[in-house]
Structure formats: structure tokens, C-alpha cells
Design a protein around this motif. Structure first.
Motif, PDB file in Angstrom:
ATOM      1  N   LEU A  85      58.204  19.743  46.741  1.00 19.95           N
ATOM      2  CA  LEU A  85      59.228  20.180  47.678  1.00 19.95           C
ATOM      3  C   LEU A  85      60.523  20.403  46.910  1.00 19.95           C
ATOM      4  O   LEU A  85      60.975  19.516  46.189  1.00 19.95           O
ATOM      5  CB  LEU A  85      59.457  19.113  48.755  1.00 19.95           C
ATOM      6  CG  LEU A  85      60.623  19.334  49.713  1.00 19.95           C
ATOM      7  CD1 LEU A  85      60.403  20.577  50.558  1.00 19.95           C
ATOM      8  CD2 LEU A  85      60.810  18.109  50.599  1.00 19.95           C
ATOM      9  N   GLU A  86      61.089  21.588  47.044  1.00 17.89           N
ATOM     10  CA  GLU A  86      62.405  21.855  46.488  1.00 17.89           C
ATOM     11  C   GLU A  86      63.398  21.545  47.591  1.00 17.89           C
ATOM     12  O   GLU A  86      63.474  22.248  48.590  1.00 17.89           O
ATOM     13  CB  GLU A  86      62.527  23.307  46.041  1.00 17.89           C
ATOM     14  CG  GLU A  86      61.637  23.633  44.861  1.00 17.89           C
ATOM     15  CD  GLU A  86      61.872  25.040  44.368  1.00 17.89           C
ATOM     16  OE1 GLU A  86      63.039  25.384  44.067  1.00 17.89           O
ATOM     17  OE2 GLU A  86      60.894  25.796  44.305  1.00 17.89           O
ATOM     18  N   TYR A 135      51.237  21.748  50.073  1.00 16.49           N
ATOM     19  CA  TYR A 135      52.074  21.965  48.891  1.00 16.49           C
ATOM     20  C   TYR A 135      52.062  20.721  48.009  1.00 16.49           C
ATOM     21  O   TYR A 135      51.937  19.609  48.503  1.00 16.49           O
ATOM     22  CB  TYR A 135      53.521  22.278  49.294  1.00 16.49           C
ATOM     23  CG  TYR A 135      53.711  23.672  49.827  1.00 16.49           C
ATOM     24  CD1 TYR A 135      53.869  24.742  48.962  1.00 16.49           C
ATOM     25  CD2 TYR A 135      53.734  23.922  51.190  1.00 16.49           C
ATOM     26  CE1 TYR A 135      54.041  26.029  49.453  1.00 16.49           C
ATOM     27  CE2 TYR A 135      53.908  25.201  51.682  1.00 16.49           C
ATOM     28  CZ  TYR A 135      54.062  26.251  50.807  1.00 16.49           C
ATOM     29  OH  TYR A 135      54.235  27.511  51.284  1.00 16.49           O
ATOM     30  N   ALA A 177      55.332  24.635  45.433  1.00 21.01           N
ATOM     31  CA  ALA A 177      56.270  23.771  46.139  1.00 21.01           C
ATOM     32  C   ALA A 177      56.915  24.537  47.290  1.00 21.01           C
ATOM     33  O   ALA A 177      57.168  25.733  47.179  1.00 21.01           O
ATOM     34  CB  ALA A 177      57.347  23.266  45.185  1.00 21.01           C
ATOM     35  N   LEU A 178      57.170  23.837  48.356  1.00 19.97           N
ATOM     36  CA  LEU A 178      57.871  24.406  49.496  1.00 19.97           C
ATOM     37  C   LEU A 178      59.366  24.390  49.189  1.00 19.97           C
ATOM     38  O   LEU A 178      59.903  23.378  48.758  1.00 19.97           O
ATOM     39  CB  LEU A 178      57.602  23.587  50.755  1.00 19.97           C
ATOM     40  CG  LEU A 178      58.349  24.009  52.015  1.00 19.97           C
ATOM     41  CD1 LEU A 178      57.821  25.346  52.517  1.00 19.97           C
ATOM     42  CD2 LEU A 178      58.222  22.953  53.093  1.00 19.97           C
ATOM     43  N   HIS A 179      60.028  25.513  49.377  1.00 24.47           N
ATOM     44  CA  HIS A 179      61.476  25.575  49.162  1.00 24.47           C
ATOM     45  C   HIS A 179      62.179  25.280  50.477  1.00 24.47           C
ATOM     46  O   HIS A 179      61.791  25.809  51.526  1.00 24.47           O
ATOM     47  CB  HIS A 179      61.882  26.958  48.643  1.00 24.47           C
ATOM     48  CG  HIS A 179      63.267  26.985  48.092  1.00 24.47           C
ATOM     49  ND1 HIS A 179      64.374  26.996  48.904  1.00 24.47           N
ATOM     50  CD2 HIS A 179      63.712  26.975  46.819  1.00 24.47           C
ATOM     51  CE1 HIS A 179      65.455  27.003  48.147  1.00 24.47           C
ATOM     52  NE2 HIS A 179      65.079  26.991  46.880  1.00 24.47           N
ATOM     53  N   GLY A 180      63.198  24.445  50.438  1.00 29.51           N
ATOM     54  CA  GLY A 180      63.918  24.021  51.630  1.00 29.51           C
ATOM     55  C   GLY A 180      64.523  25.148  52.441  1.00 29.51           C
ATOM     56  O   GLY A 180      64.759  25.003  53.641  1.00 29.51           O
ATOM     57  N   MET A 181      64.782  26.288  51.820  1.00 26.15           N
ATOM     58  CA  MET A 181      65.350  27.414  52.558  1.00 26.15           C
ATOM     59  C   MET A 181      64.317  28.074  53.474  1.00 26.15           C
ATOM     60  O   MET A 181      64.685  28.784  54.409  1.00 26.15           O
ATOM     61  CB  MET A 181      65.919  28.450  51.594  1.00 26.15           C
ATOM     62  CG  MET A 181      67.167  27.984  50.861  1.00 26.15           C
ATOM     63  SD  MET A 181      68.545  27.652  51.956  1.00 26.15           S
ATOM     64  CE  MET A 181      68.957  29.313  52.457  1.00 26.15           C
ATOM     65  N   CYS A 182      63.047  27.842  53.221  1.00 27.01           N
ATOM     66  CA  CYS A 182      62.004  28.426  54.076  1.00 27.01           C
ATOM     67  C   CYS A 182      62.013  27.817  55.475  1.00 27.01           C
ATOM     68  O   CYS A 182      61.549  28.436  56.418  1.00 27.01           O
ATOM     69  CB  CYS A 182      60.633  28.217  53.441  1.00 27.01           C
ATOM     70  SG  CYS A 182      60.414  29.142  51.926  1.00 27.01           S
ATOM     71  N   HIS A 203      66.632  21.255  49.705  1.00 22.95           N
ATOM     72  CA  HIS A 203      67.874  21.972  49.943  1.00 22.95           C
ATOM     73  C   HIS A 203      68.991  20.929  49.995  1.00 22.95           C
ATOM     74  O   HIS A 203      68.938  19.983  50.781  1.00 22.95           O
ATOM     75  CB  HIS A 203      67.789  22.743  51.260  1.00 22.95           C
ATOM     76  CG  HIS A 203      68.908  23.685  51.471  1.00 22.95           C
ATOM     77  ND1 HIS A 203      70.044  23.321  52.134  1.00 22.95           N
ATOM     78  CD2 HIS A 203      69.074  24.970  51.079  1.00 22.95           C
ATOM     79  CE1 HIS A 203      70.865  24.349  52.167  1.00 22.95           C
ATOM     80  NE2 HIS A 203      70.301  25.365  51.537  1.00 22.95           N
ATOM     81  N   ASP A 218      60.835  18.710  56.485  1.00 20.83           N
ATOM     82  CA  ASP A 218      60.403  19.445  55.292  1.00 20.83           C
ATOM     83  C   ASP A 218      59.339  18.677  54.521  1.00 20.83           C
ATOM     84  O   ASP A 218      58.360  19.249  54.050  1.00 20.83           O
ATOM     85  CB  ASP A 218      61.586  19.720  54.362  1.00 20.83           C
ATOM     86  CG  ASP A 218      62.455  20.858  54.841  1.00 20.83           C
ATOM     87  OD1 ASP A 218      62.123  21.481  55.868  1.00 20.83           O
ATOM     88  OD2 ASP A 218      63.473  21.126  54.174  1.00 20.83           O
ATOM     89  N   ALA A 228      55.636  20.146  54.032  1.00 26.03           N
ATOM     90  CA  ALA A 228      55.067  20.354  52.699  1.00 26.03           C
ATOM     91  C   ALA A 228      53.748  19.601  52.554  1.00 26.03           C
ATOM     92  O   ALA A 228      52.764  20.141  52.041  1.00 26.03           O
ATOM     93  CB  ALA A 228      56.053  19.901  51.624  1.00 26.03           C
TER      94      ALA A 228
END
Length: 58
Positions: free
Chosen positions: A30-31, A27, A4-9, A33, A18, A22
Motif C-alpha cells: 500500500l502506498e 495487493y 501496491a494500491l496507491h492511496g490516490m485510487c 497517501h 485503504d 489492499a
């Protein structure tokens, strides 16, 4: 294993970006943020516009 793509990236982009990022990079999740989600909600975007992005990303 799922990735999963993290929102902080992608800190300086918005939640819609985002979701697209993703999806386009493969991905499986999606995490989100929290601050990005609140900014999106406070900007009063209509649910229909976000639904189209989510459906197109699946």
C-alpha cells in the motif's frame, strides 16, 4: 513484480479502509497517501486499534 494500491485510487476513503481494500483485493503493498495518514493521526486513534487492523490484514 509486486503490486501496491496507491492511496490516490481511493481518495475519499480513510487509511483503515485503504488497508482493508489492499488486503481484500490481493495487493502486496500500500502506498499511503500522506494526508490520509495525518487525518488518522490527528483524529487521535489509539495505536491498538490500528494494530488490530494491520495484523488482521497480513
Amino acid at each position: 513484480m509486486r503490486f501496491a494500491l496507491h492511496g490516490m485510487c481511493s481518495l475519499h476513503s480513510n487509511i483503515i479502509s485503504d488497508i482493508r481494500l489492499a488486503h481484500d483485493t490481493g495487493y502486496q503493498g500500500l502506498e499511503i497517501h500522506t494526508e490520509k495518514l495525518w487525518r488518522y493521526i490527528k483524529a487521535a486513534y489509539r495505536q491498538s486499534s490500528s494494530n488490530s487492523v494491520l495484523i488482521n490484514s497480513i
